[in-house]
Write an enzyme that holds these catalytic residues in place. Structure first.
Site, PDB file in Angstrom:
ATOM      1  N   ALA A  42       1.121  -1.156  -0.051  1.00  0.00           N
ATOM      2  CA  ALA A  42      -0.273   0.095  -0.343  1.00  0.00           C
ATOM      3  C   ALA A  42       1.016   1.201  -0.022  1.00  0.00           C
ATOM      4  O   ALA A  42       0.953   1.736   1.218  1.00  0.00           O
ATOM      5  CB  ALA A  42      -0.907   0.077   0.799  1.00  0.00           C
ATOM      6  N   CYS A  44      -0.271   4.189  -0.337  1.00  0.00           N
ATOM      7  CA  CYS A  44      -0.793   5.229  -0.313  1.00  0.00           C
ATOM      8  C   CYS A  44      -0.252   5.562   1.852  1.00  0.00           C
ATOM      9  O   CYS A  44      -0.789   6.367   2.077  1.00  0.00           O
ATOM     10  CB  CYS A  44      -2.043   4.963  -0.625  1.00  0.00           C
ATOM     11  SG  CYS A  44      -2.305   5.745  -2.277  1.00  0.00           S
ATOM     12  N   TYR A 425     -30.752   9.888   5.972  1.00  0.00           N
ATOM     13  CA  TYR A 425     -30.642  10.843   6.486  1.00  0.00           C
ATOM     14  C   TYR A 425     -31.049  10.442   7.787  1.00  0.00           C
ATOM     15  O   TYR A 425     -31.384   9.832   8.243  1.00  0.00           O
ATOM     16  CB  TYR A 425     -31.641  12.473   6.269  1.00  0.00           C
ATOM     17  CG  TYR A 425     -32.071  13.494   7.564  1.00  0.00           C
ATOM     18  CD1 TYR A 425     -30.872  13.728   8.350  1.00  0.00           C
ATOM     19  CD2 TYR A 425     -33.552  12.920   8.243  1.00  0.00           C
ATOM     20  CE1 TYR A 425     -31.414  14.573   9.851  1.00  0.00           C
ATOM     21  CE2 TYR A 425     -33.906  13.868  10.048  1.00  0.00           C
ATOM     22  CZ  TYR A 425     -33.032  14.426  10.481  1.00  0.00           C
ATOM     23  OH  TYR A 425     -33.385  15.280  11.117  1.00  0.00           O
TER      24      TYR A 425
END
Length: 450
Positions: A42, A44, A425
């Protein structure tokens, strides 16, 4: 006799392709050549290793070489570099373990990745001057910081790597100076994002030198100063993060065509101009879902997805590699900043669009629920068709909302369609109208001339 699938490069695209091909067709001989010792890691996560949030460098490895060999039955050969490709003969030339040999292939994937750009700076060879694009570099930076405890750090470049390394080196106790030759950091994210991030970086103690071109480094053996525009400042460590360039020399020497971006040109299945030769990952182009044109987007998901699709195609079930919106997100201390699609209005015009944009700020939670923050959302649309072109998000929480915009881009949605989306929501998570919907509503009004 079974077919042989040869993969050049052992990171995201290469190992995804190898694993998928072998899983779909166990009779396929899959051979991977990786010139280094690290695979399936990885990249990142490397700044967070330097920062100290990731304890061991090995923690960044998703699948070890032994697991690929023993559990997935992939002939993975680390320390082997492919130095030539002969598409006519269907062979690659390999150097490794003190010998040079020819490896035949029926299918070939070029997944050679990219290399950190090294500008023509003086002093790049000094101890303490680094780029960070592979595991060995990350390890070297961490070792240097641990051994030297640098008081002052110079970070050159205000993109993803520069921002992340500024945070990492600040956490390690360095006084960080960030140098960017453009007017803003994170320039591809647009001014609305850059201005918020810059204010936050300064609040965190990072010294920003914008519109400032670095000329090089100076020191006796180790870096001591960074030079810029006739001046210089102390620097006990320097990290250069000004972008990456696709590794295409191997392909170009073999007559594999490069595209306008400078990366390897491919079709919708990742094929090059040779039907049994594919390319994927940071060395290859991908189709932009907004413009429909080839693009070079060196991002992890683009590489993984393309590699997996190519592996399936090679195994006998053709699968398109898919397009890219260039969706990206970066952490800047306590802020998140994200982008997707075409957000630069000049680029939009060059692609034939009539860009119209809005920027709004809205709360990430219901106004009465504690812990929320302001989120700044910018959306860009085509004034003629109303089609959504791109968007950015910046704030202390909720920046993954950019994924809603990325999904809308992949679906070719208009702003009107986006603002009618039925998003979830509840007070702890969002106001009744999500900030993305609020931005879409405002943009739709602007498109309608309200």
């Amino acid at each position: 006799m079974s077919d042989t699938f040869v993969v050049v490069g052992g990171d995201a695209a290469g190992m995804s392709a190898a694993s998928k091909a072998k899983r779909e067709n166990p009779e396929l001989d899959v051979v991977v050549f990786e010139k280094g010792e690290w695979v399936s890691y990885a990249a990142c996560g490397m700044p967070y290793y330097v920062k100290g949030e990731v304890e061991d460098l090995e923690d960044l490895v998703a699948v070890t070489p032994e697991e690929f060999r023993e559990e997935r039955d992939i002939d993975l050969r680390t320390g082997h570099e492919v130095v030539g490709v002969d598409p006519g003969a269907g062979t690659v030339t390999v150097e490794g373990e003190g010998e040079t040999f020819e490896q035949p292939y029926d299918h070939l994937l070029v997944a050679t990745g990219a290399t950190a750009v090294e500008p023509p700076f003086d002093g790049l060879d000094l101890d303490g001057v680094f780029t960070i694009h592979d595991m060995d570099e990350a390890g070297a930076i961490e070792d240097y910081v641990t051994e030297r405890s640098p008081d002052t750090a110079a970070v050159v470049g205000g993109g993803y790597v520069g921002i992340e390394m500024a945070e990492a080196l600040s956490a390690r106790g360095a006084d960080v100076h960030l140098y960017e030759m453009l007017p803003h950091v994170l320039q591809p994210f647009g001014d609305a994002v850059a201005e918020v991030v810059e204010e936050h970086l300064r609040a965190q103690g990072v010294h920003l030198h914008l519109d400032t071109a670095v000329s090089g480094f100076d020191g006796e053996g180790s870096v001591e100063r960074v030079g810029f525009e006739g001046e210089s400042r102390p620097a006990d460590i320097a990290v250069v993060g000004v972008g990456v360039a696709p590794n295409t020399q191997l392909a170009a020497d073999a007559g594999i065509e490069l595209g306008e971006t400078g990366a390897i040109a491919t079709d919708e299945y990742g094929r090059t101009n040779y039907g049994n030769v594919y390319a994927a990952g940071d060395c290859a182009e991908a189709r932009n879902v907004v413009t429909g044109e080839p693009d070079h987007v060196p991002l992890a998901l683009t590489a993984n997805r393309a590699g997996r699709a190519i592996g399936q195609t090679v195994a006998g079930d053709p699968e398109p590699v898919g397009g890219t919106a260039g969706t990206a997100i970066v952490k800047a201390f306590d802020l998140g900043a994200a982008r997707t699609g075409v957000v630069d209005e000049q680029r939009a015009r060059e692609a034939g669009f009539d860009p119209v944009s809005v920027s709004i700020s809205a709360p990430t939670r219901a106004h009465y629920y504690p812990g929320g923050a302001e989120l700044t959302v910018t959306l860009v649309a085509d004034g003629e068709s109303g089609r959504l072109l791109g968007g950015t998000v910046v704030g202390r929480e909720g920046t993954k909302r950019v994924d809603t915009v990325a999904t809308a881009l992949a679906a070719g949605m208009t702003v009107s369609e986006l603002q009618k989306a039925d998003l979830a929501y509840a007070p702890p998570f969002s106001p009744v109208r999500d900030p993305i919907l609020t931005a879409a509503n405002v943009l739709e009004g602007k498109l309608d001339g309200e």
